[in-house]
Motif scaffolding. Structure first.
Motif, mmCIF file in Angstrom:
data_model
loop_
_atom_site.group_PDB
_atom_site.id
_atom_site.type_symbol
_atom_site.label_atom_id
_atom_site.label_comp_id
_atom_site.label_asym_id
_atom_site.label_seq_id
_atom_site.Cartn_x
_atom_site.Cartn_y
_atom_site.Cartn_z
ATOM 1 N N THR A 13 112.212 -2.877 46.398
ATOM 2 C CA THR A 13 111.651 -4.080 45.787
ATOM 3 C C THR A 13 111.067 -3.775 44.422
ATOM 4 O O THR A 13 111.126 -4.599 43.502
ATOM 5 N N PHE A 14 110.485 -2.599 44.278
ATOM 6 C CA PHE A 14 109.882 -2.156 43.024
ATOM 7 C C PHE A 14 110.273 -0.696 42.796
ATOM 8 O O PHE A 14 109.423 0.185 42.741
ATOM 9 N N LEU A 15 111.564 -0.445 42.631
ATOM 10 C CA LEU A 15 112.043 0.934 42.619
ATOM 11 C C LEU A 15 111.592 1.711 41.386
ATOM 12 O O LEU A 15 111.599 2.944 41.388
ATOM 13 N N ASP A 16 111.186 1.011 40.341
ATOM 14 C CA ASP A 16 110.728 1.705 39.145
ATOM 15 C C ASP A 16 109.303 2.246 39.295
ATOM 16 O O ASP A 16 108.850 3.021 38.448
ATOM 17 N N LEU A 17 108.609 1.858 40.342
ATOM 18 C CA LEU A 17 107.248 2.348 40.566
ATOM 19 C C LEU A 17 107.285 3.662 41.339
ATOM 20 O O LEU A 17 108.054 3.822 42.287
ATOM 21 N N SER A 18 106.421 4.599 40.956
ATOM 22 C CA SER A 18 106.288 5.837 41.704
ATOM 23 C C SER A 18 105.717 5.539 43.089
ATOM 24 O O SER A 18 105.115 4.478 43.308
ATOM 25 N N ARG A 208 121.345 -5.945 45.015
ATOM 26 C CA ARG A 208 120.563 -5.012 44.213
ATOM 27 C C ARG A 208 119.636 -5.671 43.205
ATOM 28 O O ARG A 208 118.775 -4.995 42.633
ATOM 29 N N GLY A 209 119.803 -6.996 43.007
ATOM 30 C CA GLY A 209 118.920 -7.622 42.034
ATOM 31 C C GLY A 209 118.875 -9.131 42.094
ATOM 32 O O GLY A 209 118.408 -9.778 41.146
ATOM 33 N N GLY A 210 119.317 -9.730 43.204
ATOM 34 C CA GLY A 210 119.332 -11.185 43.275
ATOM 35 C C GLY A 210 118.785 -11.749 44.566
ATOM 36 O O GLY A 210 119.096 -12.880 44.951
ATOM 37 N N ARG A 211 117.936 -10.986 45.247
ATOM 38 C CA ARG A 211 117.378 -11.460 46.518
ATOM 39 C C ARG A 211 116.240 -12.444 46.264
ATOM 40 O O ARG A 211 115.525 -12.343 45.263
ATOM 41 N N LEU A 212 116.081 -13.376 47.196
ATOM 42 C CA LEU A 212 115.108 -14.449 47.041
ATOM 43 C C LEU A 212 113.941 -14.305 48.007
ATOM 44 O O LEU A 212 114.062 -13.681 49.069
ATOM 45 N N LEU A 213 112.808 -14.920 47.638
ATOM 46 C CA LEU A 213 111.659 -14.978 48.535
ATOM 47 C C LEU A 213 112.015 -15.751 49.795
ATOM 48 O O LEU A 213 112.814 -16.702 49.748
ATOM 49 N N GLU A 237 112.420 -6.232 51.659
ATOM 50 C CA GLU A 237 113.241 -5.563 50.647
ATOM 51 C C GLU A 237 113.782 -6.660 49.751
ATOM 52 O O GLU A 237 114.675 -7.406 50.142
ATOM 53 N N LEU A 238 113.243 -6.761 48.544
ATOM 54 C CA LEU A 238 113.501 -7.943 47.753
ATOM 55 C C LEU A 238 113.615 -7.638 46.255
ATOM 56 O O LEU A 238 112.839 -8.140 45.447
ATOM 57 N N PRO A 239 114.589 -6.813 45.845
ATOM 58 C CA PRO A 239 114.791 -6.619 44.411
ATOM 59 C C PRO A 239 115.301 -7.903 43.762
ATOM 60 O O PRO A 239 116.193 -8.565 44.303
ATOM 61 N N ASN A 240 114.726 -8.254 42.635
ATOM 62 C CA ASN A 240 115.155 -9.448 41.911
ATOM 63 C C ASN A 240 114.988 -9.203 40.421
ATOM 64 O O ASN A 240 113.878 -9.188 39.904
ATOM 65 N N ALA A 241 116.106 -8.998 39.749
ATOM 66 C CA ALA A 241 116.081 -8.623 38.339
ATOM 67 C C ALA A 241 115.633 -9.755 37.425
ATOM 68 O O ALA A 241 115.218 -9.506 36.289
ATOM 69 N N SER A 242 115.684 -10.989 37.892
ATOM 70 C CA SER A 242 115.334 -12.119 37.030
ATOM 71 C C SER A 242 113.872 -12.525 37.138
ATOM 72 O O SER A 242 113.411 -13.374 36.366
ATOM 73 N N ASP A 243 113.130 -11.937 38.077
ATOM 74 C CA ASP A 243 111.713 -12.274 38.242
ATOM 75 C C ASP A 243 110.901 -11.443 37.253
ATOM 76 O O ASP A 243 110.750 -10.233 37.401
ATOM 77 N N GLU A 244 110.362 -12.098 36.232
ATOM 78 C CA GLU A 244 109.676 -11.403 35.146
ATOM 79 C C GLU A 244 108.168 -11.350 35.326
ATOM 80 O O GLU A 244 107.449 -10.914 34.424
ATOM 81 N N ARG A 245 107.662 -11.766 36.471
ATOM 82 C CA ARG A 245 106.228 -11.687 36.708
ATOM 83 C C ARG A 245 105.787 -10.228 36.795
ATOM 84 O O ARG A 245 106.573 -9.347 37.134
ATOM 85 N N ASP A 246 104.514 -9.986 36.495
ATOM 86 C CA ASP A 246 104.004 -8.633 36.624
ATOM 87 C C ASP A 246 104.060 -8.220 38.092
ATOM 88 O O ASP A 246 104.077 -9.060 38.995
ATOM 89 N N PRO A 247 104.123 -6.902 38.371
ATOM 90 C CA PRO A 247 104.329 -6.451 39.750
ATOM 91 C C PRO A 247 103.312 -6.987 40.745
ATOM 92 O O PRO A 247 103.687 -7.365 41.864
ATOM 93 N N LEU A 248 102.032 -7.039 40.392
ATOM 94 C CA LEU A 248 101.040 -7.488 41.355
ATOM 95 C C LEU A 248 101.206 -8.969 41.672
ATOM 96 O O LEU A 248 101.149 -9.379 42.837
#
Length: 265
Positions: A13-18, A208-213, A237-248
């Protein structure tokens, strides 16, 4: 390690985060546990397997935040996969108190033996193994996952119900009702439209980048959850490349939507 309570947050969901940052985000957003990517899905792909010092830091942060580790992801078992290469990730997972390993697979002559070896290595460390179907892989139906578990002879394996992959691979709620409860330990939630993408590239892009809530699509999420054992562990498990909100902000929205879904069950 802390008992696993509430809803889990999958690393994808946030794979770029450590891992440390994901654990802290999970706690702030209301999640109770996480999954972590300790093994690359392909050579050269991103993974977050810590070294010894990193493991000590991560364990300390997890304890301080009250966040447990449920599983590590995602192990692709294909013809070139060497189960022994998974040992460092398995050791790290066991050290952090994880319970399961998330896998998917292609079809090749030695698949059952290779899967059995993964399960054996995991079992030696107190871990179990889940396998999920993916439309673009050889093991691309729920029944194929169950058949592989049976063929392997593994007693510590189960079927991972990823609500997107289960639907895209032709799985139904009735299928879930017919699976032995002991094989249904893990659930990954997301939503999607009912019409499936028509090409492999589109299926990959969705997964990989289009899952919905939960609630934004039309998958039978509540009905599916009712068909599962009450003690199955539920993650998102919800990666979504178009959601531009901050992670929190995004993580809190994911948690709120999932919690609302669970109230329907």
């Amino acid at each position: 390690m802390n008992a696993l309570n509430g809803i889990g947050l999958g690393h994808f969901t946030f794979l770029d985060l450590s891992p440390v940052d994901l654990v802290r985000l999970a706690r702030q957003a209301g999640f109770g546990f996480v999954g972590l990517r300790f093994h690359p899905v392909a050579t050269g792909q991103l993974n977050w397997l810590p070294d010894a010092a990193g493991l000590r830091e991560l364990a300390s942060v997890m304890e301080g935040e009250g966040i447990g580790l449920y599983d590590i992801e995602t192990v692709v078992i294909d013809a070139g996969f060497d189960p022994e290469a998974l040992i460092p990730a398995l050791d790290a997972a066991a050290q952090l108190g994880a319970q399961r390993v998330n896998t998917c697979a292609d079809v090749f002559p030695a698949l059952a033996e290779r899967f059995a070896r993964v399960c054996a290595l995991a079992g030696e460390r107190g871990l179990s193994v889940d396998i999920e179907c993916m439309k673009w892989r050889g093991v691309n139906r729920p029944g194929a996952c169950l058949g592989l578990i049976k063929a392997s002879g593994a007693t510590n394996a189960g079927y991972l119900v990823d609500t997107l992959h289960h639907a895209r691979c032709g799985g139904t709620t009735d299928d879930l009702r017919q699976i032995a409860p002991r094989l249904l330990r893990s659930v990954q939630i997301c939503d999607a439209p009912l019409p499936a993408p028509e090409t492999t590239d589109a299926l990959l892009a969705e997964a990989r980048g289009g899952r919905l809530l939960p609630g934004e699509g039309a998958l039978p999420l509540a009905e599916s959850l009712r068909a599962l054992p009450d003690d199955a562990l539920i993650s998102v498990e919800l990666p979504n490349a178009s959601d531009e909100r901050d992670p929190l902000t995004r993580a809190r929205a994911i948690h709120a939507a999932t919690a609302a879904l669970l109230k329907e069950v």
